[in-house]
Scaffold this active site. Structure first.
Site, PDB file in Angstrom:
ATOM      1  N   GLN A  60       5.916  -5.405   8.224  1.00  0.00           N
ATOM      2  CA  GLN A  60       5.668  -6.230   7.190  1.00  0.00           C
ATOM      3  C   GLN A  60       6.156  -6.087   5.796  1.00  0.00           C
ATOM      4  OE1 GLN A  60       3.815  -4.258   9.520  1.00  0.00           O
ATOM      5  NE2 GLN A  60       2.017  -4.695  10.378  1.00  0.00           N
ATOM      6  N   SER A  62      10.495   3.362   4.651  1.00  0.00           N
ATOM      7  CA  SER A  62       9.410   2.961   5.312  1.00  0.00           C
ATOM      8  C   SER A  62       8.996   3.966   6.214  1.00  0.00           C
ATOM      9  CB  SER A  62       9.238   1.510   6.250  1.00  0.00           C
ATOM     10  OG  SER A  62       9.254   0.239   5.931  1.00  0.00           O
ATOM     11  N   CYS A  73       0.471  -1.155  -0.371  1.00  0.00           N
ATOM     12  CA  CYS A  73       0.032  -0.018  -0.365  1.00  0.00           C
ATOM     13  C   CYS A  73       1.256   1.208   0.099  1.00  0.00           C
ATOM     14  CB  CYS A  73      -1.175   0.232   1.565  1.00  0.00           C
ATOM     15  SG  CYS A  73      -0.050  -0.735   2.730  1.00  0.00           S
ATOM     16  N   ASN A  74       2.059   0.877  -0.145  1.00  0.00           N
ATOM     17  CA  ASN A  74       3.178   1.749   0.170  1.00  0.00           C
ATOM     18  C   ASN A  74       3.530   2.351  -0.986  1.00  0.00           C
ATOM     19  OD1 ASN A  74       2.237   3.500   2.119  1.00  0.00           O
ATOM     20  ND2 ASN A  74       3.869   2.470   4.271  1.00  0.00           N
TER      21      ASN A  74
END
Lengths: 275, 443
Positions: B119, B112, B53-54
């Site tokens: 994750q 991140s 999602c990133n």
């Protein structure tokens, strides 16, 4: 040879102390493990030293004050290892290891030539039982004091909204420190009680009377009452946490003060040792 | 034939979530997308697709010296139906060492949104597994991903990058476990059924709390939340007697004055036999009188305190990230050495010194008549021998570097060259009678 063992043990203990202290500030787990290993090795060396001495003299090497201090340091080291390994209390290493180092070193430096035998009137199977119980109780109170110290530090930081950083994630919770403190006090109290009882029986066998109000006897009774009061306040009044931790440390200073004071100033018939 | 590793993509820093969610691939779509990509762009020798999602990234090995950056951007824009120009403006791309470093940083969770979150490594492993399944990962990507996993592991082990609570709710749980040994036998009470309180309660539930009491001005709210949290609703008129049952109290009531003062807490603590109690004040204005924190065995944290704890963990992670970057640099260097065939360094060194040895030996052997020459002539002979040696070395080295980097051919060639030029047992004797010297040119 035997002296060499004790000196080696002191050096290893000192290494363990440095390890634990560095581990507190650097938070590297492997350093803690090194500290534990060194403490274990030191205790092993010291034990071999005691056994050799016992074989050489034919009785337990606790015949004078400094020998008793050395033995106490060893019992404390062993008990702290149990606490660290079994109850994951590595946090106390930073307090216990320096104490053990100092006590062993003081004993090695100050020890007069060990008296190799004890008076025949005192030779008895009660000697190892009484001494081991007394020293075991003492060690429990030492550990209770270090656990309390850890409690006070952690509690203070939590109150001040500065909890230990993530690096110290393995620090036990306050609840656990409090519970372990209670158990140590309880064990120490039981051992002290038994030490007093066995001491009295032994005195009766050796001197013909159970109790003679000698300074060591009187003080052991005072200490016994002090810890009884501490346990009582916890069990019936439900005191917990900071107050008990602080009282445990106060109790410990009284204990050490009376042990050193009585042994060096007014040993009575106790032969210079009193636990 | 030169190949180059490259990474092209967008992440949370370059692209807004609106775009990221539009272009993200589902796990099941990735293998097919990789096949389409390789069919569309033959210049891609190996490829993997990372979609979380990133971030969306294509990491690959080009078949030629130039990375097909434009083609890949075009492909993604077409494949995900976004305008190519605006998409291209958001893309970053890295080549060679920078691409490797980027992959390693991603794996180690340095790139991140919350540095150190765990994750990403799992997501990277998934991306690799899909590239393997699509048969689009070759020797270079295999190695690159495995080194990335290794580097991530090393970073986790050697730094505290994954430690510490970095959100208000996780800070609440972290503090609770500083106070209580186990949360399983503890009771949590919520005063007010706000969103923050619910989030904190969920975190505590996940940390083991079994018993929950919920009260709220609106009893329906309390009942609803009690249902989702599997707790018990308590009427708001008479909630105070329940407080002594709670080990953790989370306040998030909309109030103008504190609902709980120090005197009340003193009584509660006594009734609890001095068992510790953790009060979490998420309310603004605050729900609990701040003097409560002075009572022994009571710990009061308001939202700012929790924020400060989370902030401190983040700072620590930032500090640890510095250490991690150093590890990543070293790991990148190791990988690049392998990739550039610089793992041949020992062999090359040995060959170089062996040839130099032969040169010096020959010069020593002819020392007698060389000494008779004048200085200038001696120097010319010296440079002649050096020139010969260098030419020879150059041929050997370029022969070694021509096979595909890191391939078995290359390693075999290096081995052969070393055996021919350095094997003391054969070499020395053969050189003594001069039989091998003429063959040197043909190596």
């Amino acid at each position: 040879m035997v002296t060499g063992l004790f000196i080696a043990a002191i050096v290893v203990y000192a290494g363990a102390s440095v390890g634990f202290l560095v581990a507190r500030s650097r938070a590297a787990e492997w350093i803690t493990r090194v500290g534990v290993d060194l403490l274990l090795i030191g205790a092993g060396l010291q034990m071999i030293g005691f056994v050799s001495r016992a074989i050489a003299s034919g009785n337990m090497p606790v015949t004078n004050f400094w020998q008793t201090v050395s033995f106490l340091a060893w019992v404390t080291a062993v008990a702290s290892l149990v606490l660290i390994l079994r109850f994951r209390m590595a946090i106390i290493g930073a307090f216990v290891a320096p104490l053990v180092t100092l006590a062993s070193a003081a004993a090695a430096i100050a020890a007069p030539r060990p008296r190799l035998s004890i008076p025949p009137s005192l030779r008895s199977a009660w000697l190892p039982v009484h001494v081991t119980l007394a020293c075991g109780g003492f060690a429990m109170f030492v550990l209770a004091a270090t656990v309390s110290l850890a409690y006070l530090i952690c509690e203070r930081r939590l109150k001040a909204k500065r909890p230990l950083e993530a690096s110290a994630d393995r620090t036990p919770s306050l609840e656990k420190l409090d519970r372990v403190n209670y158990r140590l006090l309880l064990w120490g109290f039981v051992m002290l009680s038994l030490a007093i009882v066995t001491g009295a029986i032994w005195a009766d066998a050796a001197w013909g009377h159970f109790w003679s109000w000698e300074p060591p006897e009187t003080w052991s009774l005072i200490i016994w009452m002090m810890y009884a009061a501490l346990l009582e306040s916890r069990l019936t009044a439900g005191w917990r946490g900071r107050r008990i931790a602080a009282l445990t440390i106060v109790g410990f200073t009284v204990l050490v003060g009376s042990f050193v004071g009585v042994s060096l100033i007014a040993p009575g018939k106790h032969g210079g040792s009193f636990g | 034939m030169e190949q180059v590793l490259f990474t092209i993509g967008v992440n949370h820093r370059t692209a807004a979530v609106a775009l990221r969610e539009r272009i993200a691939y589902g796990d099941a779509e990735i293998a097919a997308a990789l096949e389409r990509l390789r069919a569309a762009i033959p210049a891609v020798a190996e490829a993997a697709l990372i979609s979380t999602c990133n971030r969306l990234e294509v990491i690959g090995l080009s078949a030629s010296r130039n990375a097909p950056t434009a083609e890949i951007i075009q492909f993604i824009a077409r494949d995900r139906q976004v305008p190519p120009e605006s998409f291209a403006a958001l893309c970053y791309h890295f080549e060679a060492r920078a691409a490797v470093r980027h992959l390693f940083r991603v794996g180690a969770s340095l790139d991140s949104m919350v540095v150190g979150e765990p994750q990403i490594l799992g997501q990277l492993k998934l991306a690799y597994a899909q590239a393997v399944a699509a048969r689009s990962a070759g020797p270079v990507l295999h190695r690159a991903f495995h080194r990335a996993f290794g580097a991530a592991k090393l970073v986790r082990k050697a730094t505290l990058i994954g430690h510490g609570a970095v959100s208000v709710s996780s800070a609440a749980v972290a503090l609770a476990s500083r106070i209580f040994d186990s949360l399983e036998d503890k009771t949590v009470m919520l005063l007010g059924a706000g969103q923050m309180a619910e989030l904190a309660a969920r975190h505590l539930r996940r940390a083991g709390v079994k018993s929950m009491l919920i009260t709220s001005r609106s009893f329906e709210h309390a009942v609803a939340l009690a249902r989702t949290l599997d707790g018990t609703a308590v009427p708001f008129d008479g909630y105070k007697p329940y407080l002594k049952l709670a080990d953790v109290v989370i306040g998030s009531l909309a109030v103008s004055r504190p609902v709980l003062d120090a005197a009340e807490c003193q009584t509660i603590v006594r009734e609890r036999h001095y068992r510790p109690m953790f009060l979490i004040d998420l309310g603004v204005p605050r729900n609990f009188d701040e003097r409560i924190n002075l009572i022994a065995n009571l710990y009061l944290y308001d939202i700012d305190d929790l924020g400060a704890v989370a902030e401190k963990s983040l700072e620590q992670r930032e500090r640890e990230a510095q250490k991690a970057e150093e590890i990543i640099e070293l790991e990148t260097d190791t990988f690049m050495r392998w990739l550039e065939g610089l793992d041949l360094v020992p062999a090359i060194k040995e060959i170089r010194s062996s040839i130099e040895q032969i040169r010096c030996d020959e010069l020593t052997r002819h020392q007698g008549w060389l000494a008779a020459l004048d200085r200038e002539e001696r120097e010319r002979i010296e440079s002649l021998t050096r020139g010969l040696a260098n030419k020879l070395l150059h041929r050997v080295l370029s022969a070694l570097r021509s096979p595909a980097v890191g391939s078995a051919d290359q390693l075999r060639a290096a081995d052969l060259a070393r055996r021919l030029l350095c094997n003391q047992a054969i070499g020395r004797e053969a050189l003594e009678d001069g039989s091998l010297i003429d063959d040197d040119e043909t190596v």
